[in-house]
Design a protein around this motif. Structure first.
Motif, PDB file in Angstrom:
ATOM      1  N   GLN A  34       0.836  -1.204   0.000  1.00  0.00           N
ATOM      2  CA  GLN A  34       0.000   0.000   0.000  1.00  0.00           C
ATOM      3  C   GLN A  34       0.869   1.251   0.000  1.00  0.00           C
ATOM      4  O   GLN A  34       0.578   2.220  -0.689  1.00  0.00           O
ATOM      5  N   SER A  35       1.954   1.217   0.754  1.00  0.00           N
ATOM      6  CA  SER A  35       2.872   2.347   0.803  1.00  0.00           C
ATOM      7  C   SER A  35       3.522   2.570  -0.567  1.00  0.00           C
ATOM      8  O   SER A  35       3.592   3.711  -1.056  1.00  0.00           O
ATOM      9  N   ASN A  78       2.197   1.013 -15.144  1.00  0.00           N
ATOM     10  CA  ASN A  78       2.251  -0.444 -14.970  1.00  0.00           C
ATOM     11  C   ASN A  78       2.543  -0.816 -13.518  1.00  0.00           C
ATOM     12  O   ASN A  78       1.975  -1.777 -12.991  1.00  0.00           O
ATOM     13  N   LYS A  79       3.415  -0.046 -12.889  1.00  0.00           N
ATOM     14  CA  LYS A  79       3.744  -0.308 -11.489  1.00  0.00           C
ATOM     15  C   LYS A  79       2.512  -0.098 -10.603  1.00  0.00           C
ATOM     16  O   LYS A  79       2.233  -0.911  -9.714  1.00  0.00           O
ATOM     17  N   GLU A  84      -1.752  -2.364  -7.327  1.00  0.00           N
ATOM     18  CA  GLU A  84      -3.177  -2.442  -6.977  1.00  0.00           C
ATOM     19  C   GLU A  84      -3.629  -3.898  -6.929  1.00  0.00           C
ATOM     20  O   GLU A  84      -4.338  -4.310  -6.000  1.00  0.00           O
ATOM     21  N   VAL A  85      -3.196  -4.690  -7.896  1.00  0.00           N
ATOM     22  CA  VAL A  85      -3.537  -6.119  -7.899  1.00  0.00           C
ATOM     23  C   VAL A  85      -2.936  -6.805  -6.676  1.00  0.00           C
ATOM     24  O   VAL A  85      -3.614  -7.587  -5.991  1.00  0.00           O
ATOM     25  N   ARG A  86      -1.682  -6.510  -6.385  1.00  0.00           N
ATOM     26  CA  ARG A  86      -1.003  -7.116  -5.239  1.00  0.00           C
ATOM     27  C   ARG A  86      -1.711  -6.759  -3.932  1.00  0.00           C
ATOM     28  O   ARG A  86      -1.912  -7.623  -3.062  1.00  0.00           O
ATOM     29  N   GLU A  91      -5.271  -8.292   0.577  1.00  0.00           N
ATOM     30  CA  GLU A  91      -6.492  -8.061   1.358  1.00  0.00           C
ATOM     31  C   GLU A  91      -7.332  -9.334   1.424  1.00  0.00           C
ATOM     32  O   GLU A  91      -7.852  -9.697   2.484  1.00  0.00           O
ATOM     33  N   LYS A  92      -7.454 -10.021   0.288  1.00  0.00           N
ATOM     34  CA  LYS A  92      -8.219 -11.271   0.266  1.00  0.00           C
ATOM     35  C   LYS A  92      -7.542 -12.334   1.123  1.00  0.00           C
ATOM     36  O   LYS A  92      -8.214 -13.067   1.847  1.00  0.00           O
TER      37      LYS A  92
END
Length: 131
Positions: A34-35, A78-79, A84-86, A91-92
């Motif tokens: 997130q950071s 792209n980063k 965001e996917v990571r 979270e899941k």
């Protein structure tokens, strides 16, 4: 207290401790992702205010290498997408670990409250009765 505890309960406690450690690791990874995501979004926003003809450099290890605006923008975009996917994956994973922890904690409570003798109460789960 451990002397009176059934071996099954001791196993559940060990599993709870392992899940707690896993939850902490996932939370740390999520915080780092997130950071990095926030930093990348900030850089992307700042890049939008830069003239496309401006001289640009990117850091590769400890070296600055000249690059063009489009490459820098595409790389940052792209980063951001991958971070965001990571973050969503973490979270899941955090939710799954918490569910496992809650379920296991409920099983342990049942076991310690005398419910070790039989099992149709299984899915009643955590929080189903209070203590």
């Amino acid at each position: 207290m451990q002397g009176n505890m059934p071996p099954e309960a001791q196993e559940k406690i060990e599993e709870l401790q392992e899940l707690q450690e896993t939850a902490q690791q996932v939370a740390e990874q999520k915080e780092q992702a997130q950071s990095a995501l926030n930093e990348s979004k900030t850089a992307l926003d700042a890049l939008e205010d830069v003239d496309e003809d401006a001289g640009m450099y990117r850091e590769i290890g400890e070296v600055l290498v000249e690059t063009d605006y489009e490459s820098a923008y595409d790389d940052l975009e792209n980063k951001v997408d991958s971070l965001e996917v990571r973050t969503e994956q973490l979270e899941k994973q955090e939710e799954r670990v918490q569910e496992q922890f809650d379920d296991l904690q409920g099983e342990l409570q049942q076991m310690l409250q005398g419910g070790a003798g039989g099992g149709p109460m299984g899915p009643g789960g955590p929080g189903a009765g209070g203590a």
